[in-house]
Write an enzyme that holds these catalytic residues in place. Sequence first.
Site, PDB file in Angstrom:
ATOM      1  N   THR A  67      -4.810   6.025 -21.892  1.00 31.60           N
ATOM      2  CA  THR A  67      -4.585   4.520 -21.153  1.00 31.60           C
ATOM      3  C   THR A  67      -3.430   4.353 -21.465  1.00 31.60           C
ATOM      4  O   THR A  67      -2.554   4.813 -22.278  1.00 31.60           O
ATOM      5  CB  THR A  67      -5.538   3.555 -21.894  1.00 31.60           C
ATOM      6  OG1 THR A  67      -5.554   3.586 -23.196  1.00 31.60           O
ATOM      7  CG2 THR A  67      -6.993   3.826 -21.656  1.00 31.60           C
TER       8      THR A  67
ATOM      9  N   TYR B  97       0.991  -1.157  -0.023  1.00 29.61           N
ATOM     10  CA  TYR B  97       0.018  -0.048   0.051  1.00 29.61           C
ATOM     11  C   TYR B  97       0.797   1.057   0.086  1.00 29.61           C
ATOM     12  O   TYR B  97       1.630   1.167   0.747  1.00 29.61           O
ATOM     13  CB  TYR B  97      -0.919   0.033   1.319  1.00 29.61           C
ATOM     14  CG  TYR B  97      -2.200  -0.139   0.954  1.00 29.61           C
ATOM     15  CD1 TYR B  97      -3.208   0.376   0.008  1.00 29.61           C
ATOM     16  CD2 TYR B  97      -2.895  -1.457   1.377  1.00 29.61           C
ATOM     17  CE1 TYR B  97      -4.278   0.254  -0.071  1.00 29.61           C
ATOM     18  CE2 TYR B  97      -4.179  -1.654   1.159  1.00 29.61           C
ATOM     19  CZ  TYR B  97      -5.038  -0.711   0.614  1.00 29.61           C
ATOM     20  OH  TYR B  97      -6.296  -1.231   0.140  1.00 29.61           O
TER      21      TYR B  97
ATOM     22  N   ARG C  99      -2.846  -2.549 -18.193  1.00 30.91           N
ATOM     23  CA  ARG C  99      -4.308  -1.757 -18.242  1.00 30.91           C
ATOM     24  C   ARG C  99      -4.285  -0.712 -16.918  1.00 30.91           C
ATOM     25  O   ARG C  99      -3.873  -0.859 -15.847  1.00 30.91           O
ATOM     26  CB  ARG C  99      -5.231  -2.818 -17.871  1.00 30.91           C
ATOM     27  CG  ARG C  99      -5.580  -3.897 -18.941  1.00 30.91           C
ATOM     28  CD  ARG C  99      -6.193  -3.416 -20.030  1.00 30.91           C
ATOM     29  NE  ARG C  99      -7.299  -2.807 -20.039  1.00 30.91           N
ATOM     30  CZ  ARG C  99      -8.801  -3.670 -20.276  1.00 30.91           C
ATOM     31  NH1 ARG C  99      -8.407  -4.974 -20.167  1.00 30.91           N
ATOM     32  NH2 ARG C  99      -9.663  -3.082 -19.758  1.00 30.91           N
TER      33      ARG C  99
ATOM     34  N   LYS D 193      -3.634  -0.505 -25.023  1.00 29.15           N
ATOM     35  CA  LYS D 193      -4.222  -0.132 -26.315  1.00 29.15           C
ATOM     36  C   LYS D 193      -2.776   0.005 -27.239  1.00 29.15           C
ATOM     37  O   LYS D 193      -1.963  -1.030 -27.338  1.00 29.15           O
ATOM     38  CB  LYS D 193      -4.748   0.980 -26.377  1.00 29.15           C
ATOM     39  CG  LYS D 193      -6.330   0.900 -25.831  1.00 29.15           C
ATOM     40  CD  LYS D 193      -6.948   2.061 -26.200  1.00 29.15           C
ATOM     41  CE  LYS D 193      -8.530   1.865 -25.523  1.00 29.15           C
ATOM     42  NZ  LYS D 193      -8.442   2.357 -24.054  1.00 29.15           N
TER      43      LYS D 193
ATOM     44  N   GLU E 127      -0.651   4.851  -0.019  1.00 29.13           N
ATOM     45  CA  GLU E 127      -1.564   6.060  -0.435  1.00 29.13           C
ATOM     46  C   GLU E 127      -0.483   7.314  -0.493  1.00 29.13           C
ATOM     47  O   GLU E 127       0.306   7.588   0.640  1.00 29.13           O
ATOM     48  CB  GLU E 127      -2.439   5.921   0.699  1.00 29.13           C
ATOM     49  CG  GLU E 127      -3.513   5.054   0.325  1.00 29.13           C
ATOM     50  CD  GLU E 127      -4.800   5.280   1.350  1.00 29.13           C
ATOM     51  OE1 GLU E 127      -4.613   6.047   2.135  1.00 29.13           O
ATOM     52  OE2 GLU E 127      -5.785   4.606   1.297  1.00 29.13           O
TER      53      GLU E 127
ATOM     54  N   ASP F  58      -8.260  13.087 -25.098  1.00 26.90           N
ATOM     55  CA  ASP F  58      -8.051  11.862 -24.819  1.00 26.90           C
ATOM     56  C   ASP F  58      -7.403  11.040 -25.905  1.00 26.90           C
ATOM     57  O   ASP F  58      -8.132  10.697 -26.855  1.00 26.90           O
ATOM     58  CB  ASP F  58      -9.373  11.406 -24.310  1.00 26.90           C
ATOM     59  CG  ASP F  58      -9.424   9.865 -24.074  1.00 26.90           C
ATOM     60  OD1 ASP F  58      -8.516   9.368 -24.238  1.00 26.90           O
ATOM     61  OD2 ASP F  58     -10.689   9.502 -23.551  1.00 26.90           O
TER      62      ASP F  58
END
Length: 416
Positions: A223, A52, A232, A226, A54, A197
């Site tokens: 992204t 983790y 991803r 692609k 954060e 985008d």
Amino acid sequence: MSYFLEENDFEVFNYIQQELDRQNTHLEMIASENFTFPSVMEAMGSILTNKYAEGYPYKRYYGGCEFVDKIEELAINRAKKLFGCEFANVQPHSGSQANGAVYSALLKPYDKILGMDLSHGGHLTHGAKVSITGQMYQSFSYGVELDGWINYDKVEEIAKVVKPNILVCGFSAYSRVLDFKRLSEIAKNVGAILMADIAHVAGLVVAGEYPNPFPYADIVTTTTHKTLRGPRGGLILTNNEEYAKKIDKAVFPGMQGGPLMHVIAGKAVGFMENLKPTWKEYAKAVKLNAKTLAEVLMQRGYKVVSDGTDNHLVLLSLLDKEFSGKDADLALGNAGITVNKNAVPGEIRSPFVTSGVRIGSPALSARGFKEKEFVIVANKIADVLDDIKNTQKQVLIKSELKELAIKFPIYTKAIF
């Protein structure tokens, strides 16, 4: 105790093996899909999934982040180098969350978004009514003409009436180059922020095979899979320091909690691949293969929207055929060719049926397919569609294409 998936959960292991076989023996031609690098999968399957973290590098809410800080810093610096910008946030879990974070950072509820209509090739997160972006904000749309091209004069007319806070440019099914300079002028004239985008074409952009939205766009989202062939995930870029600070706060703690450090490591590895000289060769092949695909299909009598392509995708219109996009999708799938049904300009059918199919070149190009193979594949697509109810022909073509596919294995084994 065994830690191997095959021994611990054979059901899942077996399905993964079957999917490996499908990917190796079928022709993946969905424009938004690709085959990532084994090194990216290795990073994503690493012990980083345990951590983790954060917050942001060197400003975490958890201890023990000294190494993941360096990994995220690598990803940030590589992204900035790739796209030629001053700021990158590599934490968004997806392109949709990246777009949502930008809106959250820079808009108030019921502010106005102007983006490409979903049925004309836009994306859900560009203000589609079924998306939260079309429910939380006032959304308006522009589209393409019946010839499949954007009419920028009409975009400007709509923008002058709507006066959007954000003008979104980008697409999921548009095969031509976007005029970022003109879009920037339109945005400035109505006092809007221009957000590009480039999820579909980012891999071409970093190779110089598609225009870079900088310096025209205020914010760029994408992204990382692609055409980039990474894991991803999502990415937000800008040169505006004020926007950068607001975007960081919008991503964390606004939209997300803990970042996926194993995915961020995968992004860093993918960006390194994109920075290699060989990447330009791949991007050129993607464009050339898509062009070859379009040309052969048109020679075979099929209507390609806008009569060609400038990027990685071909949008095939079946408005003049008795069968639908859904019919074509299923028939091609039976023949071992994976595509997706898609709306086209002048659409007369529902989004669940459509009158077109979207076909892409990135995944097969990643396998090493060249123009020669794309000529074969394009003719097989036409053969299937010419006799769409002939299931025996579909089975025969599937067998023929399997022989072609296994000559270009993408992975020799599943990577765990």
